[in-house]
Design an enzyme around this catalytic site. Structure first.
Site, mmCIF file in Angstrom:
data_model
loop_
_atom_site.group_PDB
_atom_site.id
_atom_site.type_symbol
_atom_site.label_atom_id
_atom_site.label_comp_id
_atom_site.label_asym_id
_atom_site.label_seq_id
_atom_site.Cartn_x
_atom_site.Cartn_y
_atom_site.Cartn_z
ATOM 1 N N HIS B 261 0.831 -1.219 0.000
ATOM 2 C CA HIS B 261 0.000 0.000 0.000
ATOM 3 C C HIS B 261 0.859 1.260 0.000
ATOM 4 O O HIS B 261 0.534 2.236 0.682
ATOM 5 C CB HIS B 261 -0.914 0.009 1.235
ATOM 6 N N ASP B 324 -0.710 -4.430 6.139
ATOM 7 C CA ASP B 324 -1.736 -5.313 5.588
ATOM 8 C C ASP B 324 -1.526 -5.558 4.094
ATOM 9 O O ASP B 324 -0.859 -4.793 3.404
ATOM 10 C CB ASP B 324 -3.120 -4.681 5.799
ATOM 11 N N GLU B 325 -2.107 -6.643 3.641
ATOM 12 C CA GLU B 325 -2.274 -6.926 2.222
ATOM 13 C C GLU B 325 -1.010 -6.710 1.391
ATOM 14 O O GLU B 325 -1.002 -5.965 0.413
ATOM 15 C CB GLU B 325 -3.418 -6.049 1.649
ATOM 16 N N VAL B 326 0.064 -7.396 1.781
ATOM 17 C CA VAL B 326 1.266 -7.329 0.955
ATOM 18 C C VAL B 326 1.073 -8.232 -0.262
ATOM 19 O O VAL B 326 0.805 -9.427 -0.125
ATOM 20 C CB VAL B 326 2.500 -7.776 1.762
ATOM 21 N N GLU B 376 -2.040 -8.817 9.864
ATOM 22 C CA GLU B 376 -0.929 -9.527 9.217
ATOM 23 C C GLU B 376 0.387 -9.423 9.979
ATOM 24 O O GLU B 376 1.283 -10.237 9.774
ATOM 25 C CB GLU B 376 -0.716 -8.989 7.792
#
Lengths: 687, 687
Positions: B261, B324-326, B376
């Site tokens: 992100h 988050d959300e790598v 995460e």
């Protein structure tokens, strides 16, 4: 008891369906534009110019600071109106710009009654061009452009149109009295925004009166320190407001009322008065005794220094000296003044005031200012350079014009009289009384000013008293005299009111808050229904009803209800429609539904009135409104069934109407006139 | 076509009478107080203390700056709520003061999760006393006092009451994403005002993401210069907001999301990335490839300098690193990273992220900060000092607590999912999943955060998405777990919403403006009626419906309609009431009236939809709503007449309901569930 508290407006929208139907649909034409004020010349053409993400503006002007800022505000508002990112759409390729702004004139450092406000706006399918000879003309044209913006099946757009516009009068003002109740800077700014939106050009700032002196004076600090209860404008704030107004094409004319209406000055400077004092800030409303002493040289020395300071602070060429309502008591009782009058051959007090004004004229001239004052200053011996503001009426204004004096009208524009917009709209500075004036004499009538006197307004309700009614006055003063369609006015006022709220005005939000306050934590909806049927009275009624002080809270129902109720107006239209036919029609059913709703409202309303100390006083009024609705229903039944009501009913109805015509808790019943019409019709048509 | 433009809310109030009746009246008791959140302990007593012109406050505290400012704001709000001049009523004779504020604790220079927010408020007939051991407790108590204020037959008052109050959770936050759409300073401040009113204490400021980097960096100016389209907060503005929040007892926790992100960072600093670039600001929504490279030492040098700068700017002890959300793509494709993983025995990408986080931990510690991050980051090897913010759910949160980690809940509090307040209210950080936790483990669950992700919000609609629903989350996090009365919640939410508007929130005003925009210059009322029946979907539905860009205007109906319609909720309650009886009752008539009104609305609505390019897409939806209303009416008729609907009707109705369950123009029909209940009941009860 269930108390659902604040009433989310979303849920209210079902109601209107029951009362009113939309008229047939059609494409919008000239008559459906929401421009206010209506331009001098407007030609609709076929077609329209899209406003989409490709819209951009190019400024072609000599002197562009004021215009650049105005275009930035314009683009921000256009973005808000469309939801499309346009805020920084100044053209990158000027040749292709959709909207060209053209202005070859320079900016007036100080705007004046000679400032050219004309503009031309031509919109074709490809481009729009706004041209004006002065930057203020550009400001006016930008407002028109925004008001033309609409949506259709393709995009947002402005219609193809050719407008050549020019104000009928050069002085289109709003007086705000900040002495009787103080208004903070942000409220003044919000009013300036609203004024600019309807092309008004003078804020007449009534800065001193018996109840308060509202500007910081560095020369005579006692004025604001002891004359204001700490509520005054810093000089830096005055500069800020003057600049804010200038950027919107609005002049600021300050008023320092003298020699009367000056108690607040005398708290620190009793030596200016015609009687020894001491003086305290006046806490009540009326015309009071304290008055400056025209026989003292030190008064003129004081005013010379004071006006010198204020002349630098307020750049406008006019300086309002008030001059109204001099109470003769102190002058009559002062042997010094009596002797002075004898010595100077001044037989009457008004001659003494002329003398005072002549001295003031000299002081004003010394500081580069011209005089404006109220009716009372109009006396022979004053030069023709003065401007007279008439609260007395059009006849007085016309008389002045015949004598060579220029003037502006405020009679008929007093917002504290709580008259409907249509009343103000009908008031023409060049009305019948001016019919005999020569063209030359007519040019001496410069325009007019709406007046917001502040006995019964404060920051919580002032916006609801000024707007949107003042927009009707703005149109009267800008648009051709023949612009007179009341239905069109009200349609546009309603739309423009939304625009003013979008600009930041808070009257709608404050209305909700103030109504909720009266209901405490209870469900406010029945109170809102009730409030819609009422209207506040003029200040005279209120002053006679009880003794008010400047610190008396303005938190009663009469302080909250708005001057003109849409429900009442629409109901009145329904009644007129019914009465224009001899028999029952669709209007009858709607009138019946309204009256039944309002009657039914009384049951849920009562517990709220029972519980709130501020609402107790309106319990008899609520009962009366319910009775009136019942009476109206009965009258309608007689009319629809073509029966003659019995004598006893007629008498009772007449007594009820008479009783309802009086104010109750200082409140009038806005639906009384149409109900009265229904009742009276039963005897007219049936006998 | 007549176009009456903006709809004055005053005239709407008649509608509610037709649909709803007030319950019986009675004196308000504990259950009718409009306090939100409900205090831990509240005892009502008989009597009340008047709030009139004699009301005044004395402050007895060690360290009073924050309290003095709070009391000034408090008195201003009390004045607004009563209309009585109270703004400067600090006691002149402290012994006689009606309201004593007592606080012996000193002000925390920086508030923390250990700050004591408890307070006691005792009100008798003569006096009120607020005591707290810390200034923040005083702030909380002042809000309660204001919420207790009411009116009765004598005066404004607060009831005699004894309150001992203390939050159930110490972390009660609101996340505002200013990366995907930027929000100007005044909107952040308005949200802080609203948060303080409902006793929330953390603004989680999501300041960077793929679509924008929003803080001025003097060390790495490329971050804001090329990463923000010019929309960022100056450091001076950050200071201003941090102080504004502090004065309201709110911590500011900044989030800089990394290593994923992070596209907006890479525009100026591509060398931080795991792939060479070049990079542009991301214009769409989703999870994207650009990611920082944990194998480069220069990344840590950069982050050390950057975090050093930001640590000074944001005084809070916690620093949110996202996490988050790598997206694994860049890491997988980089031979350098693959080798680095081998060399360091990091088998999986999540181990590489743990490594990255451990390095970050060191940098944060160096600058005096503790780490908070999303789910995460919760991996073995991280120390127990970190806080985990769970978007995955209560089970994940409880698992963390068992492993010794502290956490906060955001699952179930996502405001962009457009769920009703009741849904969020039911979501307890210590729900069933935490039942097995030991008391010690339970204390690791610190609270929660409402999350306002900004794919589909901008300054024009963000307030309507956050408020008043977030107040339900505020209560869940403050009040005892047993506080669960949904009817009471909605009653108080409605009242509190009015208070938030009084504080300056603009969602009601903006709703009107944005609805009017869609109707152009036409009468907006039919559109308002229609809008009340609809609700926006979660962001997932919208993302699947079409490709959105960050510059796509949010000016369609779906962007304007509010998450939870009161009309729909009240209609739903009516249907439940009808279905709880086997036969026709008063509810039937009201259901019928509502459905008929909504059907009748379709005729005046159509010309507006026909004309507006933004509304064309909802024409099928409008037809569908009318059909649904008709179907609901028919179902009610079958139920009331106890008839079995024919098979063909049942089939058609089922098909219609199925069709209506899909979003149309990305919009759901809020009145669908109750109509479905009516239809389904025809086959249940009658067969």
């Amino acid at each position: 008891m269930k108390k659902t508290g604040h009433f989310p407006v979303h849920t209210l929208a079902v109601g209107w369906l029951l009362l009113f139907h939309l008229p047939a649909n059609g494409m919008p034409g000239e008559n459906s534009l929401n421009i206010l004020p209506i331009p001098e010349n407007l030609t609709m053409r076929t077609g329209r110019m899209a406003i989409d993400k490709d819209f951009d503006v190019v400024i072609r002007c000599h002197n562009t600071t004021i215009i650049e800022e105005a275009v930035t505000r314009f683009l921000g508002r256009l973005q808000k109106r469309t939801g499309i990112p346009l805020a920084s759409k100044v053209a990158t390729n000027p040749e292709d710009a959709e909207f060209e702004i053209h202005c070859m004139g320079n900016e007036d450092k100080v705007q004046s009654i000679r400032t050219d406000e004309s503009y031309a706006l031509e919109i074709t399918e490809e481009r729009a061009r706004l041209s004006a000879s002065s930057p203020v003309g550009v400001l006016r044209g930008l407002e028109t452009f925004l008001q033309l913006t609409d949506i259709d099946t393709q995009s947002f757009f402005v219609p193809s149109v050719k407008i050549e516009d020019h104000p009928r009068f050069n002085w289109r003002g709003l007086l705000i009295d900040v002495s009787r109740h103080f208004e903070p800077v942000e409220i003044i700014k919000r009013n300036l925004d609203a004024m600019a939106a309807v092309k008004m050009n003078v804020l007449h700032w009534h800065l001193s009166d018996d109840q308060g002196f509202r500007v910081e004076s560095k020369v005579f600090p006692g004025l604001h320190q002891l004359g204001s209860d700490g509520k005054y404008y810093l000089q830096s704030e005055v500069h800020e407001i003057v600049a804010y107004a200038h950027n919107r094409g609005i002049r600021i004319v300050p008023e320092f009322d003298m020699p009367g209406h000056s108690t607040s000055w005398l708290v620190s400077y009793p030596e200016l008065a015609a009687a020894p004092g001491p003086y305290n800030i006046e806490r009540q409303w009326g015309v009071f005794e304290p008055c400056m002493d025209p026989s003292k040289e030190e008064v003129y020395r004081f005013l010379d220094a004071f006006i010198g300071e204020m002349a630098a602070l307020f750049p406008d060429e006019y300086f309002h000296i008030g001059g109204d309502e001099v109470n003769p008591k102190q002058w009559n009782e002062s042997s010094r003044i009596r002797k002075y009058k004898e010595r100077n051959n001044l037989a009457e007090n008004h001659e003494l005031q002329v003398y005072f004004n002549q001295r003031l004229l000299g002081i004003l001239a010394k500081h580069g200012k011209k005089m404006i004052g109220w009716d009372e200053i109009l006396q022979p011996k004053l030069p023709e350079s003065i401007i007279v503001q008439s609260w007395r009426g059009q006849a007085s204004l016309a008389r002045g014009a015949r004598q060579g004096y220029r003037g502006i009208l405020s009679y008929g524009y007093y917002l504290d009289h709580m008259r409907p917009a249509s009343f103000h709209y009908a008031m023409d500075p060049l009305g019948n009384e001016a019919a005999d004036l020569s063209d030359d004499e007519k040019t001496r009538i410069l325009g007019g000013e709406a007046c917001m006197w502040a006995e019964f307004v404060n920051p919580e309700n002032i916006e609801s008293r000024i707007w949107p009614r003042t927009a009707a006055i703005a149109e009267r003063l800008w648009s051709p005299a023949a612009t007179n369609d009341i239905e069109s006015l009200y349609r546009r006022l309603e739309y423009i009111d939304g625009e003013l709220i979008s600009l930041g005005l808070r009257h709608r939000t404050l209305y909700h808050e103030n109504i909720q306050r009266l209901a405490g934590t209870m469900d406010v909806r029945p109170l809102m229904v009730f409030a819609e049927l009422l209207q506040p009275p003029s200040l005279g009624i209120r002053k006679r009803a009880q003794t008010y002080f400047s610190h008396t809270p303005l938190n009663r129902l009469v302080d909250v209800i708005i001057p003109e109720s849409k429900s009442a107006r629409e109901f009145s239209n329904l009644v007129d429609r019914r009465l224009s036919h001899s028999s029952q029609g669709p209007a009858s059913e709607k009138i019946r539904e309204s009256l039944r709703l309002w009657m039914a409202n009384n049951a849920p309303l009562q517990p709220i009135l029972d519980r709130s100390y501020l609402l107790k006083e309106v319990q008899p009024l609520a009962a009366l409104v319910a009775e009136l609705c019942k009476c109206g229903l009965e009258a309608l039944n007689y009319l629809d069934s073509r029966q003659i009501p019995p004598q006893s009913w007629q008498e009772e109805a007449a007594a009820l109407l008479t009783h309802a015509e009086e104010p109750h808790a200082e409140i009038y019943i806005a639906i009384l006139p149409p109900i009265k019409k229904l009742v009276e019709q039963t005897t007219i048509t049936l006998q």
